[in-house]
Write a protein that holds these residues in place. Sequence first.
Motif, PDB file in Angstrom:
ATOM      1  N   ALA A 290      68.008  -1.525  32.390  1.00 24.49           N
ATOM      2  CA  ALA A 290      67.655  -2.562  32.994  1.00 24.49           C
ATOM      3  C   ALA A 290      65.912  -3.215  32.621  1.00 24.49           C
ATOM      4  N   PRO A 291      66.222  -4.504  32.390  1.00 30.42           N
ATOM      5  CA  PRO A 291      64.648  -5.251  31.785  1.00 30.42           C
ATOM      6  C   PRO A 291      63.477  -5.082  32.879  1.00 30.42           C
ATOM      7  N   ASP A 292      62.622  -4.647  32.145  1.00 28.79           N
ATOM      8  CA  ASP A 292      61.543  -4.415  32.538  1.00 28.79           C
ATOM      9  C   ASP A 292      60.334  -5.500  32.329  1.00 28.79           C
ATOM     10  N   VAL A 293      60.438  -6.647  32.181  1.00 30.87           N
ATOM     11  CA  VAL A 293      59.393  -7.630  32.010  1.00 30.87           C
ATOM     12  C   VAL A 293      57.648  -7.608  31.890  1.00 30.87           C
ATOM     13  N   THR A 294      57.278  -7.272  33.283  1.00 28.92           N
ATOM     14  CA  THR A 294      56.308  -7.095  33.770  1.00 28.92           C
ATOM     15  C   THR A 294      55.636  -5.852  34.040  1.00 28.92           C
ATOM     16  N   LYS A 295      54.188  -5.540  34.502  1.00 31.55           N
ATOM     17  CA  LYS A 295      53.863  -3.672  34.232  1.00 31.55           C
ATOM     18  C   LYS A 295      53.654  -4.189  35.878  1.00 31.55           C
ATOM     19  N   ALA A 296      53.862  -5.343  36.377  1.00 34.38           N
ATOM     20  CA  ALA A 296      52.866  -5.261  37.715  1.00 34.38           C
ATOM     21  C   ALA A 296      54.665  -4.035  38.621  1.00 34.38           C
ATOM     22  N   PHE A 297      55.377  -3.965  38.459  1.00 39.15           N
ATOM     23  CA  PHE A 297      56.636  -2.907  38.695  1.00 39.15           C
ATOM     24  C   PHE A 297      56.899  -2.174  37.750  1.00 39.15           C
ATOM     25  N   THR A 298      57.272  -0.952  39.453  1.00 37.50           N
ATOM     26  CA  THR A 298      57.537   0.442  37.928  1.00 37.50           C
ATOM     27  C   THR A 298      59.146  -0.042  37.448  1.00 37.50           C
TER      28      THR A 298
END
Length: 170
Positions: A143-151
């Motif tokens: 799954a993509p993780d393009v922001t570190k604001a969410f786990t």
Amino acid sequence: YDVNYSYHHTDEAYAYSEPNPPCPTPGTGAPCGPTTITATVPVNQHEITGDWVMTMRMPHIRPFLLLGGGVLVDAPGPGAVTATTSIMSCGTGPSPCGTTETTSQIATETVTKGVFQYGVGVDMTVRPRVALRFQFRGNLFRAPDVTKAFTATGKFTQEVQPMVGVSFRF
């Protein structure tokens, strides 16, 4: 063998919810009920893959299966991304609870990850080395993780795409 490049635009949705205790007493301003944070990130996805193609040769039509792998590059679109935080709290007055919404800007980043690819389709010959291609292609990737604001979940996800294109044989 096939070498593919494809592009598509998608929106990645993120959500986080944290439980809070029920409202103890109106007028305290204490959080109650769930606190939720949501964001939608527009992403341009670039796919570069190499596939092994198994085909049946027939006049003017070639059914095929493909298996392969490569990389997906998830590049967030231009502009700022906003996260919305909704907090329920024990208010004052006739209503014991109320919801407060705040927004904040979140950072995004381009992410590159591996992808396993599979598909089925048909090539319809237009010229001796040119064909129209109709196919369904599936991608299996983390799954993509393009922001570190969410786990990040770290889980695998799958997407299936109908595709139409042009095939060139060398």
